[in-house]
Design a protein around this motif. Structure first.
Motif, mmCIF file in Angstrom:
data_model
loop_
_atom_site.group_PDB
_atom_site.id
_atom_site.type_symbol
_atom_site.label_atom_id
_atom_site.label_comp_id
_atom_site.label_asym_id
_atom_site.label_seq_id
_atom_site.Cartn_x
_atom_site.Cartn_y
_atom_site.Cartn_z
ATOM 1 N N PRO A 231 0.583 -1.449 -0.255
ATOM 2 C CA PRO A 231 0.349 -0.144 -0.292
ATOM 3 C C PRO A 231 0.656 1.589 -0.476
ATOM 4 C CG PRO A 231 0.342 -1.058 2.254
ATOM 5 C CD PRO A 231 0.950 -2.248 1.341
ATOM 6 N N LEU A 232 1.362 2.057 -1.167
ATOM 7 C CA LEU A 232 1.505 3.473 -1.539
ATOM 8 C C LEU A 232 1.084 4.329 -2.373
ATOM 9 C CD1 LEU A 232 4.478 5.469 -0.927
ATOM 10 C CD2 LEU A 232 5.412 3.636 -3.451
ATOM 11 N N ASP A 233 0.716 5.035 -1.449
ATOM 12 C CA ASP A 233 -0.441 6.002 -2.460
ATOM 13 C C ASP A 233 0.264 7.233 -3.136
ATOM 14 O OD1 ASP A 233 -3.118 4.718 -1.484
ATOM 15 O OD2 ASP A 233 -1.910 5.311 0.430
ATOM 16 N N GLY A 234 1.067 7.594 -2.755
ATOM 17 C CA GLY A 234 2.298 9.103 -3.167
ATOM 18 C C GLY A 234 3.803 9.384 -3.024
ATOM 19 N N ILE A 235 4.257 10.087 -3.394
ATOM 20 C CA ILE A 235 5.627 10.331 -2.727
ATOM 21 C C ILE A 235 5.905 11.935 -2.802
ATOM 22 C CG2 ILE A 235 8.093 10.796 -4.267
ATOM 23 C CD1 ILE A 235 6.889 7.675 -3.851
ATOM 24 N N GLY A 236 6.098 11.976 -1.486
ATOM 25 C CA GLY A 236 6.664 13.744 -1.337
ATOM 26 C C GLY A 236 7.929 14.088 -0.843
ATOM 27 N N PHE A 237 7.605 14.822 -2.019
ATOM 28 C CA PHE A 237 8.913 15.811 -2.823
ATOM 29 C C PHE A 237 8.789 17.176 -1.776
ATOM 30 C CE2 PHE A 237 6.861 13.279 -6.023
ATOM 31 C CZ PHE A 237 8.252 12.588 -6.911
ATOM 32 N N GLN A 238 9.964 16.986 -0.922
ATOM 33 C CA GLN A 238 9.975 17.706 0.249
ATOM 34 C C GLN A 238 10.223 19.263 -0.358
ATOM 35 O OE1 GLN A 238 12.620 16.839 3.105
ATOM 36 N NE2 GLN A 238 12.312 15.301 3.552
ATOM 37 N N GLY A 239 11.392 20.105 -1.422
ATOM 38 C CA GLY A 239 10.893 21.398 -2.370
ATOM 39 C C GLY A 239 11.430 21.739 -0.874
ATOM 40 N N HIS A 240 12.699 22.033 -0.637
ATOM 41 C CA HIS A 240 13.981 22.591 -0.414
ATOM 42 C C HIS A 240 14.607 22.771 -0.549
ATOM 43 C CE1 HIS A 240 12.039 22.008 3.681
ATOM 44 N NE2 HIS A 240 12.057 20.535 3.559
ATOM 45 N N LEU A 241 15.296 23.967 -1.253
ATOM 46 C CA LEU A 241 15.664 24.836 -2.182
ATOM 47 C C LEU A 241 16.517 25.833 -1.898
ATOM 48 C CD1 LEU A 241 12.614 24.655 -5.466
ATOM 49 C CD2 LEU A 241 14.487 22.852 -4.977
ATOM 50 N N ALA A 242 17.010 26.689 -3.069
ATOM 51 C CA ALA A 242 18.323 27.226 -2.828
ATOM 52 C C ALA A 242 18.827 28.315 -3.556
ATOM 53 C CB ALA A 242 19.447 27.434 -2.161
ATOM 54 N N ILE A 243 18.608 30.372 -3.473
ATOM 55 C CA ILE A 243 18.439 30.661 -5.133
ATOM 56 C C ILE A 243 19.546 30.919 -5.810
ATOM 57 C CG2 ILE A 243 16.567 32.425 -4.711
ATOM 58 C CD1 ILE A 243 18.784 34.436 -4.181
ATOM 59 N N GLN A 244 20.879 30.317 -4.893
ATOM 60 C CA GLN A 244 22.458 29.613 -5.416
ATOM 61 C C GLN A 244 22.318 28.366 -6.227
ATOM 62 O OE1 GLN A 244 21.056 30.112 -2.166
ATOM 63 N NE2 GLN A 244 22.589 29.382 -0.544
ATOM 64 N N TYR A 245 21.374 27.716 -6.227
ATOM 65 C CA TYR A 245 21.220 26.621 -6.888
ATOM 66 C C TYR A 245 20.756 26.561 -7.906
ATOM 67 C CZ TYR A 245 23.915 24.905 -3.140
ATOM 68 O OH TYR A 245 25.418 25.287 -2.404
ATOM 69 N N SER A 246 20.557 26.349 -9.443
ATOM 70 C CA SER A 246 19.778 26.548 -10.378
ATOM 71 C C SER A 246 17.802 25.482 -9.584
ATOM 72 C CB SER A 246 19.498 26.051 -11.303
ATOM 73 O OG SER A 246 20.694 26.331 -12.234
ATOM 74 N N VAL A 247 16.695 26.052 -9.873
ATOM 75 C CA VAL A 247 15.908 25.358 -10.268
ATOM 76 C C VAL A 247 16.222 23.986 -11.404
ATOM 77 C CG1 VAL A 247 12.760 24.642 -10.493
ATOM 78 C CG2 VAL A 247 14.587 27.067 -9.363
ATOM 79 N N PRO A 248 15.662 22.523 -10.615
ATOM 80 C CA PRO A 248 15.550 21.202 -11.608
ATOM 81 C C PRO A 248 14.757 21.311 -12.716
ATOM 82 C CG PRO A 248 16.032 21.049 -9.346
ATOM 83 C CD PRO A 248 15.338 22.493 -9.273
ATOM 84 N N ASP B 107 2.861 8.845 -13.075
ATOM 85 C CA ASP B 107 2.672 7.718 -14.248
ATOM 86 C C ASP B 107 2.807 6.178 -13.723
ATOM 87 O OD1 ASP B 107 2.284 9.379 -16.471
ATOM 88 O OD2 ASP B 107 3.894 9.315 -16.881
ATOM 89 N N LEU B 108 3.462 5.994 -12.733
ATOM 90 C CA LEU B 108 3.024 4.105 -11.582
ATOM 91 C C LEU B 108 2.340 4.408 -10.620
ATOM 92 C CD1 LEU B 108 6.797 4.521 -10.054
ATOM 93 C CD2 LEU B 108 5.819 3.150 -11.730
ATOM 94 N N GLY B 109 0.947 5.568 -11.301
ATOM 95 C CA GLY B 109 -0.353 5.677 -10.331
ATOM 96 C C GLY B 109 -0.357 6.166 -9.252
ATOM 97 N N LEU B 110 0.466 6.632 -8.926
ATOM 98 C CA LEU B 110 1.015 7.834 -7.972
ATOM 99 C C LEU B 110 0.463 8.428 -7.116
ATOM 100 C CD1 LEU B 110 4.263 5.866 -7.018
ATOM 101 C CD2 LEU B 110 2.356 5.394 -5.665
ATOM 102 N N ASP B 111 0.014 9.146 -6.673
ATOM 103 C CA ASP B 111 -0.204 11.306 -5.590
ATOM 104 C C ASP B 111 1.565 11.777 -5.826
ATOM 105 O OD1 ASP B 111 -2.900 10.812 -6.061
ATOM 106 O OD2 ASP B 111 -3.132 10.864 -4.265
ATOM 107 N N VAL B 112 1.524 12.770 -6.140
ATOM 108 C CA VAL B 112 2.850 13.474 -6.169
ATOM 109 C C VAL B 112 2.188 14.815 -5.187
ATOM 110 C CG1 VAL B 112 4.244 12.438 -7.390
ATOM 111 C CG2 VAL B 112 2.535 14.449 -7.859
#
Length: 596
Positions: free
Chosen positions: A218-235, A247-252
């Motif tokens: 039972p896995l419903d989703g993946i959490g992306f923490q999103g701790h970013l910094a302006i001195q590094y580019s946004v992926p 596409d795996l059938g998961l919420d994000v």
């Protein structure tokens, strides 16, 4: 006209007028209109701050307890459970019609010592009991659980903690099954940081999620923490990365979003921060199974960043005084609010003015211009050579490289704002690159090459340590002040700020200059290069002579690690040998080596 919201305690909240009762709706309302939630983390001590809780209770439709549901708070001693602080936050959320994301059931950190001190044979039972008790206590009150938090190292290997050491990676499936048994209706997530864009860690998470789904765990989703910094580019591939998990059938979901900066903040940094928030929001909106976003507290007043990253902060949507920042406006815009890109703000920045050429070489043109203005905030500039975009800058200068000698080029610049609007082009300027001899200096018959040795025993530590030696391969004397050398490397993880230093030089470190330059078009193994130059006091090299040992060091300004093995100029030899992957120039013209 400003309107003040009323908190749950009947007090008027300061600083909320632009948000809580704005005509366009709160962030929670705007997100709900998009079929999503927009939440904030909070902590118990903050619930005593009435102006803060007025915003917390009105602006967001989801809350995450930052610390009060972690193991050390809930079960500090084996079998002794304390839900007081968690219950207080759940009660606050219920009284404000907000959902709760539970955080977190299994994590290597903030773990009581008694868990780590258990015999391996007892860890699984302790974990299952903890999940059963806590998730059972909050059954029906928690929308989703971060069941397992941060299971991976940055290289994609599993983190070795009490749970992994006792059960191997199967602890994750065991924890998810226990959580499902305790609360069948709660959404179950695995949560981690540095998986926002693709890479070794994100790939490991994807493989784990795929395997668990195939096994029926039972896995419903993946959490992306999103701790970013302006001195590094946004992926650049956030949306695609979210989509492959969906596409795996998961919420994000983005679960702990913030965007820190090096202090002090200024208007340029705040505008860049706003653009990062906008990009993340747009990525979530573009993926139908991205169910929501949570900021890791909404105000700089209670941010975790300064205590964890000394010298950094200002990471949130509101400042220390609970006033909204450009980042708030950018998120509201993206969600369709009155201020911006989702259909509100369509006002572009003013066109850059004063575009001038500040210098040329045989292979480059340097430009500068006067900053644009904008109602939302300028986030950067795009530079065009003719009709072709050749690069971007967050400052008001740019150097275009890789050009042909004795050639005339035309340039314009456009500004971008936090809502995604683009200005009209600046007035055009033309520049002619110098002739191959530098346009006034004659390098004579001298030519140069570089010899290299690796002075760094670890290719994955926080420094790059090339040993370099410039050799005069010509038949006459070579003036070192006309020579430059480039060592090519990748910053990794979007790093953009570096320092370079000379540890030792046979000709004296004071006679060497160093600068780090970003490639306008990154190549395989190279998005930056270290450029060494020489002062006039360095003198000249006789035919076939060399400079002697030059020991150089490169670090990221945050001292995080490099991964050198894929760098263009990296090699493993520890004694000097000719290299073609460190280039030498005489008066700006390539004299030795091969550019990437």
């Amino acid at each position: 006209m400003a309107t003040l919201a009323t908190s749950a305690f009947g007090l008027l909240a300061v600083g909320t007028a632009p948000s809580a009762l704005a005509a366009s709706g709160t962030l929670g309302q705007l997100a709900a209109a998009q079929g999503r939630y927009f939440g904030s983390a909070t902590d118990n001590s903050e619930l005593n701050d009435s102006p803060y809780t007025a915003i917390l209770g009105s602006e967001f439709n989801s809350i995450t307890p930052a610390n009060s549901m972690k193991w050390d708070a809930v079960e500090p001693q084996q079998g002794q459970f304390n839900y007081t602080n968690g219950d207080a936050i759940v009660s606050f959320a219920q009284s404000h019609n907000q959902k709760v994301r539970g955080h977190t059931l299994v994590w290597h950190s903030q773990l009581p010592s008694w868990v780590s001190n258990l015999p391996s044979s007892q860890v699984q039972a302790a974990m299952e009991n903890h999940i059963a008790k806590e998730a059972g206590h909050y059954k029906g009150k928690v929308y989703a659980w971060d069941v397992v938090n941060e299971p991976f190292n940055d290289d994609g290997s599993y983190r070795t903690d009490a749970f992994y050491n006792a059960m191997g990676k199967d602890y994750i499936a065991t924890a998810l099954k226990a959580a499902r048994a305790a609360d069948p209706s709660a959404k179950l997530y695995i949560n981690d940081y540095n998986i926002d864009g693709t890479g070794a860690k994100a790939d490991a998470m994807y493989q784990l999620a795929s395997d668990l789904k195939k096994q029926g765990v039972p896995l419903d989703g993946i959490g992306f923490q999103g701790h970013l910094a302006i001195q590094y580019s946004v992926p650049s591939n956030i949306q695609q990365n979210l989509q492959r998990f969906a596409d795996l059938g998961l919420d994000v979901a983005f679960t702990e979003l913030d965007v820190r900066m090096q202090l002090p903040s200024d208007s340029t940094k705040l505008a860049t921060q706003a653009d990062y928030y906008r990009q993340v929001t747009n990525a979530c909106l573009a993926v139908s199974r991205c169910v929501g976003m949570t900021v890791w507290d909404f105000t700089d007043k209670y941010s975790w960043v300064p205590n964890t990253f000394p010298g950094e902060g200002a990471a949130d949507l509101y400042d220390d005084n609970l006033q909204i920042k450009p980042a708030y406006t950018a998120v509201s815009n993206a969600l369709g609010g009155s201020g911006g890109g989702g259909g509100g703000d369509t006002t572009p920045p003013s066109a850059p003015s004063g575009l001038t050429v500040t210098g040329t070489t045989a292979t480059s043109v340097s430009l500068k211009w006067t900053a644009s203005t904008d109602n939302v905030g300028v986030t950067g500039y795009d530079v065009y050579r003719g009709s072709t975009k050749v690069g971007s800058a967050t400052s008001t200068s740019y150097t275009d490289t890789g050009l042909t000698a004795s050639t005339t080029y035309s340039y314009t610049v456009k500004a971008k704002d936090a809502a995604g609007n683009t200005s009209a082009a600046s007035s055009a300027v033309t520049a002619t690159t110098q002739s191959s001899d530098g346009g006034g200096g004659n390098p004579g018959t001298g030519a140069a090459k570089v010899q290299y040795k690796n002075n760094d025993t670890s290719p994955t530590d926080n420094q790059i340590k090339p040993g370099l030696r410039v050799v005069n391969t010509g038949s006459s004397s070579l003036d070192l002040s006309k020579v430059t050398v480039r060592y090519y490397f990748t910053g990794d993880s979007g790093a953009t700020t570096f320092t370079a230093s000379c540890d030792y030089a046979a000709i004296g470190c004071g006679n060497i200059t160093q600068k780090i330059v970003a490639l306008s078009s990154p190549k395989a193994g190279a998005d930056h290069y270290l450029e060494l130059g020489f002062t006039s006091a360095a003198g000249s090299l006789a035919a076939n002579a060399n400079t002697g040992d030059l020991q150089i060091r490169i670090n990221k300004t945050d001292w995080s690690n490099f991964s050198e093995t894929d760098d263009y100029s990296y090699a493993t030899n520890t004694s000097y040998a000719d290299t073609t992957k460190v280039t030498a120039y005489v008066n700006g013209t390539l004299a030795g080596g091969i550019e990437p």
